[in-house]
Every structure is written in C-alpha cells, then in structure tokens.
Design an enzyme around this catalytic site. Structure first.
Site, mmCIF file in Angstrom:
data_model
loop_
_atom_site.group_PDB
_atom_site.id
_atom_site.type_symbol
_atom_site.label_atom_id
_atom_site.label_comp_id
_atom_site.label_asym_id
_atom_site.label_seq_id
_atom_site.Cartn_x
_atom_site.Cartn_y
_atom_site.Cartn_z
ATOM 1 N N ASN A 112 0.844 -1.186 0.000
ATOM 2 C CA ASN A 112 0.000 0.000 0.000
ATOM 3 C C ASN A 112 0.882 1.239 0.000
ATOM 4 O OD1 ASN A 112 0.519 0.790 2.878
ATOM 5 N ND2 ASN A 112 -0.512 -1.161 3.282
ATOM 6 N N ASP A 158 -4.610 -6.228 4.845
ATOM 7 C CA ASP A 158 -5.741 -7.019 5.333
ATOM 8 C C ASP A 158 -5.683 -8.460 4.839
ATOM 9 O OD1 ASP A 158 -6.978 -4.901 6.731
ATOM 10 O OD2 ASP A 158 -7.815 -4.131 4.869
ATOM 11 N N LYS A 215 9.563 -16.677 -10.071
ATOM 12 C CA LYS A 215 8.789 -15.578 -10.648
ATOM 13 C C LYS A 215 7.629 -16.123 -11.468
ATOM 14 C CE LYS A 215 9.107 -11.710 -13.892
ATOM 15 N NZ LYS A 215 9.975 -10.966 -14.812
ATOM 16 N N PRO A 272 -3.348 -11.479 10.331
ATOM 17 C CA PRO A 272 -3.709 -11.310 11.745
ATOM 18 C C PRO A 272 -4.203 -9.893 12.030
ATOM 19 C CG PRO A 272 -1.540 -12.335 11.523
ATOM 20 C CD PRO A 272 -1.934 -11.875 10.160
ATOM 21 N N ASP A 273 -5.182 -9.775 12.899
ATOM 22 C CA ASP A 273 -5.693 -8.469 13.325
ATOM 23 C C ASP A 273 -4.878 -8.033 14.540
ATOM 24 O OD1 ASP A 273 -7.114 -6.281 14.288
ATOM 25 O OD2 ASP A 273 -9.022 -7.077 13.593
ATOM 26 N N PHE A 302 -5.315 3.515 14.319
ATOM 27 C CA PHE A 302 -5.452 4.489 13.241
ATOM 28 C C PHE A 302 -6.450 3.955 12.231
ATOM 29 C CE2 PHE A 302 -2.086 6.903 14.904
ATOM 30 C CZ PHE A 302 -1.931 8.071 14.161
ATOM 31 N N LYS A 355 -12.870 -3.424 17.816
ATOM 32 C CA LYS A 355 -11.547 -3.926 18.186
ATOM 33 C C LYS A 355 -11.213 -3.708 19.663
ATOM 34 C CE LYS A 355 -9.665 -3.267 13.524
ATOM 35 N NZ LYS A 355 -9.366 -4.679 13.179
#
Length: 401
Positions: free
Chosen positions: A210, A279, A289, A305-306, A324, A342
C-alpha cells in the site's frame, strides 16, 4: 503557559526568498514566551536586513564571525552557550551541506559546532534541490546526529514551479517546537508503535502493498522519545532514518509485524498502531517468478492477523491501545465502528482522499475518537500532529495512573 516559555532560541536565517517569513517567526516565538536572538548568513542579508530582525527581537543581530567588538570577548562562544535551542529557518541547501560536513567558516555554522543545544532545521529550497541525492544524503547525516528536520511543505514556489521545498509557515514551526518541548509528559513511560506498510510477497519479485510512507508513525516515535518515553518502533519496509533514542525492529510482512509487536508488548504503557497493515496476504508465495501465460491470473488470499484487536485483548494489554483508521468516506462511522469492534481506547482517523494530507505527504489532520467524544487535530506537519495526539494520550494516561 506555552511549552516555549522561557526558552532561549537562537534563530539562524540563511539565504533564500523564504527569509522574509523569519521576521514573522520571531514574533510568533516571542508570543509563545521564548527569547529570540538572530544570526544571519551573508546570503540572508540579500533578502532581509539585519535592522528588521533587531527591531523585532530587541537584540543586536550577529552577521559575521569577524565582528571585532563582539569577538573581543569570544562572543560566538557566549552566544553558543546562551541558546537552549538553535533553530535555522529557512535552512538552505547550502546550510544543510555545511552542517552535515562540519564546516565552521561562517558564524552560523561555527555556532552549531560550538553549542550543545539541540538543533532544528526548517528546509526551504527549489523542489529539484530538495530531491537531489546530495541533499537527501546531507539530511540523513543530520538526522542520524540528532538534528530535527521540520518540513518542508509542498505548493507554489517563488521560481514558479510546484512541489516539495516550501518553508513551513511560522505558526506550524512554533507548534512543532512546542510539541517537542514536552519532555515530562511521557517521562518514564514505555510506548510501542507500529509504522509503515506491510508487503505480502506473491513471488520473489512481486508483492501486495500500500501507499503508506511510515512518516506519521516515525513522527510519533520521534516526538514520544522527545517527551521522555522509552520507544520501541516496529517498522514495515520504509526508507526512513531511525529517530534518535528509539529502538527499531524492522519487519516486512503482516505476520512478522504481529510477532514483533506481541514480543515487545509486556510492560508497555501505550501501543499505537499507526501501521497500514495489509488485510490480506497470498495463501502461497511462489518460489519462482510468476510468468505471464494467460489473460487473467487468479490469486487466492487469506486474511492477515488483526494486530490491533489481538493487542487490545491480550493478557499483557497496555494501559492504552490506540488505533489508526485511514478512510476515504464516512470517516466518523467507520472510525467509531473500528473503535468499538476492536476494543480500543482511542482511534485516530484521517481522510486519505483529502489533498495534501495522509499517505505520501508531509502534513496530516486527525479526528480522534474515544467511546464518547471526538477531538479534532487540525492540519499541520506530521510532527506537529504527532505532538498533539501524544499530548492527548499523555493526558489520558494521567487519568489512569
């Protein structure tokens, strides 16, 4: 009372069109309770006169290492000892290079070498100069020595170009200095922070990732350490220098970040989950490759994993768990839901769709939620925003002591 009250700030003004902003900066610093004395380089005097700064600061302005009257009593040493902080704004590319290489052939560079006061630089230059490899190397050297870098901002430049390199506005600078002048707020506290992205490998050359730069998490680590905390920073794959006094653990994947966070968890007072953790991750990483053989490619993903939820439910749960939330719409709704779901104490949400804040930028703005209220932290440098968030965290810790 302002955190800058009673501080003795030696303001170094170097050459560049942004030197005119330094006049307003003197006033802003004085309004915050600081005593200010000014040193100007030869280049700065081509843009603003010493008379201007003398009138504003109420003190004579030093411009030369060869001032016979001042140096009769070793004036540069006296001035170096007087300062509790040296602030260089604007800091030109030339000044950054001089400081990085330890030059002492003018008054400002000599003062920096002769003083034990912390040094803060506020860069201002053309966007190409700011991006040049030499400037980046000089900055990395300064940061490694403990010099604090504020900015630069982005926008229109005097040369007519647009990009990074603008000097921060005087009020932003004062806010950032005030945030870094709160050493007692987290004194003795242990703070664990995760920052940056995670990269989930598809094969030896490709990954899912990301746009997180890690700058917000690193700013939190730097300011928390300046506030007296013992800081552990679990960092995803980013090219950022480790803040002074911070213990850093480097990871790549979400599973590695989870293991590093849980290993460091016992004894922590605060956990701040500023990382943009993936996520989902590929079920399988290919050892070779992946070749382009068809029109489509299906990749099976599995949830990662959270980390936030696991920390909040852990037997070694810190006093405060802060998350965040990077959102593009319905910020309040999604942030409050994540807070509740959470089991967090606070959540700091930012609108990453807004121009100039969030991912890959120098500024940020946060809406911070607890179970009952919303606290807004207005747009500012990530250092200034980090200071405001940590002040809120420190206040919350105090009520739980």
């Amino acid at each position: 009372m302002s955190e800058l009250a009673g501080q003795r700030i030696l303001l170094g003004v170097s050459g560049g069109i942004a030197a005119y902003k330094a006049a307003d900066l003197v006033r802003r610093l004085q309004d915050a309770g600081a005593e200010v004395r000014v040193v100007m380089t030869e280049g700065a005097q081509q843009f603003v006169t010493a008379t201007t700064f003398q009138a504003l600061s109420g003190h004579p302005v030093r411009t030369s290492l060869w001032d016979a009257a001042a140096e009769a009593a070793m004036g540069h040493i006296e001035l170096a000892r007087w300062a509790t902080r040296i602030l260089i704004a604007p800091a030109s590319a030339d000044v950054l290079a001089r400081l990085a290489h330890g030059f002492a052939n003018d008054l400002l560079s000599t003062l920096c070498l002769a003083s034990e006061a912390p040094v803060v630089v506020v860069p201002a230059m053309n966007r190409v100069m700011w991006a040049h490899a030499a400037t980046r190397a000089n900055l990395a050297t300064l940061v490694a020595r403990g010099v604090t870098v504020l900015g630069p901002g982005e926008g229109d430049q005097a040369c007519g170009e647009v990009g990074a390199g603008r000097m921060l506005e005087p009020l932003q600078i004062v806010q950032a200095l005030a945030s870094a002048s709160r050493p007692s707020l987290l004194s003795g506290r242990q703070v664990l922070i995760s920052a940056g992205p995670t990269f989930e490998d598809l094969d030896p050359v490709r990954f899912l990732g990301n746009r997180s730069s890690g700058k917000m998490g690193f700013a939190l680590a730097a300011v928390a350490a300046a506030m007296g905390a013992r800081v552990t920073l679990v960092a995803g794959p980013v090219s950022l220098a480790t803040p002074p006094g911070v213990q850093r653990v480097d990871v790549r994947r979400a599973a590695q970040m989870r293991d590093a966070v849980l290993a460091a968890l016992p004894g922590q007072d605060v956990y701040i989950g500023a990382a943009a953790v993936a996520d989902y991750a590929p079920v399988e990483t290919q050892p070779q490759k992946i070749k382009k053989t068809g029109e489509t490619l299906a990749v099976q993903l599995v949830r990662t994993p959270d980390i936030l939820a696991e920390v909040a439910a852990h037997a070694a749960r810190p006093h405060l768990v802060v998350g965040f939330a990077a959102e593009t719409n319905d910020l309040d709704t999604y942030a409050r839901d994540k807070l509740r779901r959470k089991g967090l104490d606070l959540i700091a949400a930012n609108d990453v769709s807004a121009q100039g804040i969030g991912f890959e930028s120098e500024d940020n703005a946060l809406a911070v939620f607890d179970a009952e209220r919303r606290f807004d932290i207005p747009r500012g440098t990530k250092t200034a925003v980090a200071g405001a968030l940590l002040a809120l965290i420190a206040e919350r810790l105090g009520t739980r002591a």
